[in-house]
Scaffold this active site. Structure first.
Site, PDB file in Angstrom:
ATOM      1  N   LYS A  49      26.437  42.798  40.616  1.00 50.73           N
ATOM      2  CA  LYS A  49      26.925  43.346  39.821  1.00 50.73           C
ATOM      3  C   LYS A  49      27.925  42.311  39.070  1.00 50.73           C
ATOM      4  CE  LYS A  49      31.376  43.687  40.300  1.00 50.73           C
ATOM      5  NZ  LYS A  49      32.620  42.613  39.822  1.00 50.73           N
ATOM      6  N   ASN A  50      28.184  41.170  40.209  1.00 51.90           N
ATOM      7  CA  ASN A  50      28.582  39.994  39.263  1.00 51.90           C
ATOM      8  C   ASN A  50      27.682  39.089  39.162  1.00 51.90           C
ATOM      9  OD1 ASN A  50      31.333  40.790  39.844  1.00 51.90           O
ATOM     10  ND2 ASN A  50      31.036  39.277  42.572  1.00 51.90           N
ATOM     11  N   CYS A 145      46.173  40.629  37.811  1.00 51.26           N
ATOM     12  CA  CYS A 145      45.462  41.261  39.229  1.00 51.26           C
ATOM     13  C   CYS A 145      45.907  42.173  40.724  1.00 51.26           C
ATOM     14  CB  CYS A 145      44.356  40.211  40.080  1.00 51.26           C
ATOM     15  SG  CYS A 145      43.440  40.554  41.366  1.00 51.26           S
ATOM     16  N   ARG A 150      45.394  35.336  39.233  1.00 55.48           N
ATOM     17  CA  ARG A 150      44.023  35.047  38.961  1.00 55.48           C
ATOM     18  C   ARG A 150      43.774  34.075  37.661  1.00 55.48           C
ATOM     19  NH1 ARG A 150      39.486  39.223  40.693  1.00 55.48           N
ATOM     20  NH2 ARG A 150      38.232  37.678  40.293  1.00 55.48           N
ATOM     21  N   ASP A 339      34.910  37.604  48.903  1.00 55.90           N
ATOM     22  CA  ASP A 339      34.530  39.541  49.175  1.00 55.90           C
ATOM     23  C   ASP A 339      34.228  39.729  49.752  1.00 55.90           C
ATOM     24  OD1 ASP A 339      35.251  38.489  46.389  1.00 55.90           O
ATOM     25  OD2 ASP A 339      33.311  39.239  45.741  1.00 55.90           O
ATOM     26  N   ARG A 431      33.799  50.603  40.199  1.00 56.76           N
ATOM     27  CA  ARG A 431      33.640  49.421  40.038  1.00 56.76           C
ATOM     28  C   ARG A 431      32.610  48.347  40.354  1.00 56.76           C
ATOM     29  NH1 ARG A 431      38.021  45.776  39.409  1.00 56.76           N
ATOM     30  NH2 ARG A 431      36.207  44.537  38.248  1.00 56.76           N
TER      31      ARG A 431
HETATM   32  C1  UD1 Z   1      34.604  35.458  40.684  1.00 54.86           C
HETATM   33  C2  UD1 Z   1      33.982  37.209  40.717  1.00 54.86           C
HETATM   34  C3  UD1 Z   1      34.808  37.598  42.324  1.00 54.86           C
HETATM   35  C4  UD1 Z   1      35.002  36.523  43.359  1.00 54.86           C
HETATM   36  C5  UD1 Z   1      35.263  35.089  43.621  1.00 54.86           C
HETATM   37  C6  UD1 Z   1      35.100  34.292  43.985  1.00 54.86           C
HETATM   38  C7  UD1 Z   1      33.503  38.079  39.245  1.00 54.86           C
HETATM   39  C8  UD1 Z   1      33.080  38.839  38.544  1.00 54.86           C
HETATM   40  N1  UD1 Z   1      33.973  38.408  40.270  1.00 54.86           N
HETATM   41  O1  UD1 Z   1      35.464  35.668  40.747  1.00 54.86           O
HETATM   42  O2  UD1 Z   1      33.726  38.684  43.222  1.00 54.86           O
HETATM   43  O3  UD1 Z   1      35.987  37.097  44.099  1.00 54.86           O
HETATM   44  O4  UD1 Z   1      34.625  34.677  41.885  1.00 54.86           O
HETATM   45  O5  UD1 Z   1      33.851  34.104  44.822  1.00 54.86           O
HETATM   46  O6  UD1 Z   1      31.984  37.704  39.574  1.00 54.86           O
HETATM   47  N2  UD1 Z   1      41.042  29.543  39.328  1.00 54.86           N
HETATM   48  C9  UD1 Z   1      41.999  28.832  39.376  1.00 54.86           C
HETATM   49  N3  UD1 Z   1      41.456  27.982  37.482  1.00 54.86           N
HETATM   50  C10 UD1 Z   1      40.771  28.849  36.839  1.00 54.86           C
HETATM   51  C11 UD1 Z   1      39.212  29.860  37.227  1.00 54.86           C
HETATM   52  C12 UD1 Z   1      40.039  30.128  38.950  1.00 54.86           C
HETATM   53  O7  UD1 Z   1      42.602  28.203  39.262  1.00 54.86           O
HETATM   54  O8  UD1 Z   1      40.483  29.212  35.506  1.00 54.86           O
HETATM   55  C13 UD1 Z   1      41.067  29.294  40.802  1.00 54.86           C
HETATM   56  C14 UD1 Z   1      41.183  31.050  41.438  1.00 54.86           C
HETATM   57  O9  UD1 Z   1      42.079  31.448  41.606  1.00 54.86           O
HETATM   58  C15 UD1 Z   1      40.369  31.050  43.103  1.00 54.86           C
HETATM   59  C16 UD1 Z   1      39.341  30.185  42.512  1.00 54.86           C
HETATM   60  O10 UD1 Z   1      39.475  29.526  41.294  1.00 54.86           O
HETATM   61  O11 UD1 Z   1      41.498  30.067  43.729  1.00 54.86           O
HETATM   62  C17 UD1 Z   1      37.496  30.955  42.505  1.00 54.86           C
HETATM   63  O12 UD1 Z   1      38.215  31.744  41.795  1.00 54.86           O
HETATM   64  P1  UD1 Z   1      37.126  32.084  40.354  1.00 54.86           P
HETATM   65  O13 UD1 Z   1      35.364  31.574  40.786  1.00 54.86           O
HETATM   66  O14 UD1 Z   1      36.940  31.740  38.810  1.00 54.86           O
HETATM   67  O15 UD1 Z   1      36.441  33.158  40.364  1.00 54.86           O
HETATM   68  P2  UD1 Z   1      36.414  34.674  39.198  1.00 54.86           P
HETATM   69  O16 UD1 Z   1      35.224  33.719  38.885  1.00 54.86           O
HETATM   70  O17 UD1 Z   1      37.112  34.870  38.755  1.00 54.86           O
END
Ligand code: UD1
Length: 459
Positions: A49-50, A145, A150, A339, A431
């Site tokens: 999915k991701n 979330c 997030r 995850d 989902r």
């Molecule tokens: C993706 C995955 C999710 C998984 C996560 C971490 C998808 C659709 N989802 O989510 O299932 O749990 O990676 O492996 O692929 N952060 C910031 N600022 C930002 C963006 C992120 O501080 O603008 C932080 C987040 O709070 C978190 C870390 O970065 O602590 C990693 O998050 P991120 O890798 O961005 O997760 P997602 O891409 O949302």
């Protein structure tokens, strides 16, 4: 008078909307699980999915048709298809063969509306994709979330560093590029983010100049996505490393692409096999890519006493006589995936001895713990850790899903608990897990889906 009539109409509309929502929430699917049945046999892992979501976004960057196979039949895929269709893109998913055909040649409305983005945060990929394709975008900010904040600050700061002008307008991020084409730039992300790396790549590959992403995510989802962009004609150096250097190109082409297998689903079934298989027997998982789980998960899994054998794309897990407790700390790839921590908590509850799960990516991601405790699992959250007492005997109960991975941990617990477990609100599971109940039932678990009236009077 006019103002008050408008006010009344708005109040009426809002009341009707709330009632509609309540009625639609009245009947929901739940899983009914009879615990204590050993799993055996084989299961096929679905497409990731991701990874599918970034691959689908990439199709927006070209006016040629794109076909992607091994796309799982999931609610998030349907939601994202709808988000893409709003832009004027044609999206056709063939359930029978798991192939999606996307033609963004007719894209004419660079918008991602709140009603859809609020359902799935990854819709925010539309920002980078639309800026990359047409140099403008109006994309709703995702809300909160289930397991805490997030942020998307890195996505926005990175796009600004690549030359985008970004404004906020009534909950929407409005982005534009000078002359409808980003110049490109340099951005260092801290912390490393999967989503921000995807968004920045989408924006950078068709920029007028070069770009550099430092501390980029190296998760397999990003690598497979970067490889698809490359096949479309993008020039990206350093794929699979934290430094990505991109030379913008004028045009990308379409074609046929293949999505990788879902590593989180694989990890979930590996844990299911370890806790619920017949000791000494092997369970086979087809269409698997175990290296996508990263070395930490694989090493920790073996330390529990469960055995893994790989033959091509098949993973065999042998259930041990007894499981040893192994503590884990979630980290970015190749560390232990966040995850899979909720599922690991259930595994720890089945082990000899006590163990801990420390969460460093999302320190609040423990919404499943109070539900697991209702089943008699002795797990306590202390700061960013959960301490789990092993060897427990747990019982079935009525429990509530709160998010995707939390929900599957309740299903795993239900399979090893005594008696019947009712996991409510499995729309979270839908989902991200394709036909979970069918796959578990195929392995011998007693899991059925049924509609449940959440308003029913228990008396
Ligand atoms: C993706 C995955 C999710 C998984 C996560 C971490 C998808 C659709 N989802 O989510 O299932 O749990 O990676 O492996 O692929 N952060 C910031 N600022 C930002 C963006 C992120 O501080 O603008 C932080 C987040 O709070 C978190 C870390 O970065 O602590 C990693 O998050 P991120 O890798 O961005 O997760 P997602 O891409 O949302």
């Amino acid at each position: 008078m006019r103002i008050s009539r408008e006010h009344d109409t708005r109040r009426f509309d809002s009341t009707v909307a709330k009632l509609r929502k309540r009625v639609s929430q009245r009947f929901m699917d739940r899983f009914v699980i009879q615990g204590g049945h050993h799993l055996s046999g084989t299961v096929t892992i679905s497409g990731s999915k991701n990874t599918a979501l970034p691959l689908m976004s990439a199709a927006l960057l070209t006016d040629e048709p794109v076909q992607i196979s091994n796309i799982p039949d999931l609610k998030d895929i349907t939601t994202f298809s709808r988000v893409m269709a709003v832009t004027g893109t044609s999206v056709e998913y063939n359930r029978d063969n798991g192939t999606i055909r996307i033609d963004a040649g007719t894209l004419n409305n660079p918008v991602a509306p709140y009603e859809l983005v609020k359902r799935m945060r990854a819709s925010f990929y539309m920002l980078g994709a639309l800026l990359g394709r047409v140099g403008k975008a109006r994309v709703s900010l995702p809300g909160g979330c289930a397991w805490g904040p997030r942020p998307v600050g890195l996505h926005i700061d990175g796009l600004k560093a690549f030359g985008a002008t970004i404004d906020l307008d009534q909950g929407y991020v409005v982005g534009s590029a000078p002359g409808d084409r980003l110049p490109g730039g340099i951005f260092k992300m801290e912390p490393s983010s999967v989503g921000a790396t995807v968004n920045l790549l989408l924006a950078a590959v068709t920029a007028a100049g070069g770009s550099r992403i430092e501390n980029a995510a190296i998760e397999p989802d990003v690598v497979v996505f970067s490889e698809m962009l490359q096949k479309m004609g993008a020039v990206i150096h350093g794929i699979g490393t934290p430094i990505l250097e991109i030379e913008g190109v004028d045009k990308l082409s379409g074609g046929n692409f293949y999505n990788c297998s879902d590593r989180i689903e694989l990890g979930t079934f590996m844990i299911a096999a370890a806790i619920s298989g017949k000791p000494g027997d092997e369970i086979a998982m087809f269409n698997a890519e175990p290296r996508h789980l990263g070395d930490t998960f694989l090493d920790k899994f073996k330390e529990t006493g469960a055995e893994i054998r790989t033959d091509g794309s098949t993973v065999y897990v042998k259930t041990p006589e007894k499981l040893s407790a192994v503590s884990v700390t979630t980290e970015i790839f190749p560390g232990f995936p966040t995850d899979l921590q909720a599922q690991w908590t259930v595994l720890l509850a089945c082990c000899d001895g006590n163990g801990k799960v420390r969460e460093t990516i999302y320190p609040d991601r423990f919404k499943h713990i109070p539900e697991l405790r209702r089943m008699g699992i002795n797990a306590i959250v202390v700061g960013d850790e959960v301490v789990v007492e092993g060897g427990g005997v747990f019982q079935g109960a009525q429990v509530m899903s709160t998010d995707l991975r939390a929900s599957v941990s309740l299903v795993l617990a239900g399979m090893v608990a005594s008696g019947t477990t009712y996991v409510q609100r499995v729309y979270h599971l839908d989902r991200g897990y394709e036909n979970l109940e069918g796959k578990l039932a195929g392995l011998g678990a007693r899991v059925v889906r049924e509609q449940f009236d959440e308003w029913a009077d228990p008396s």
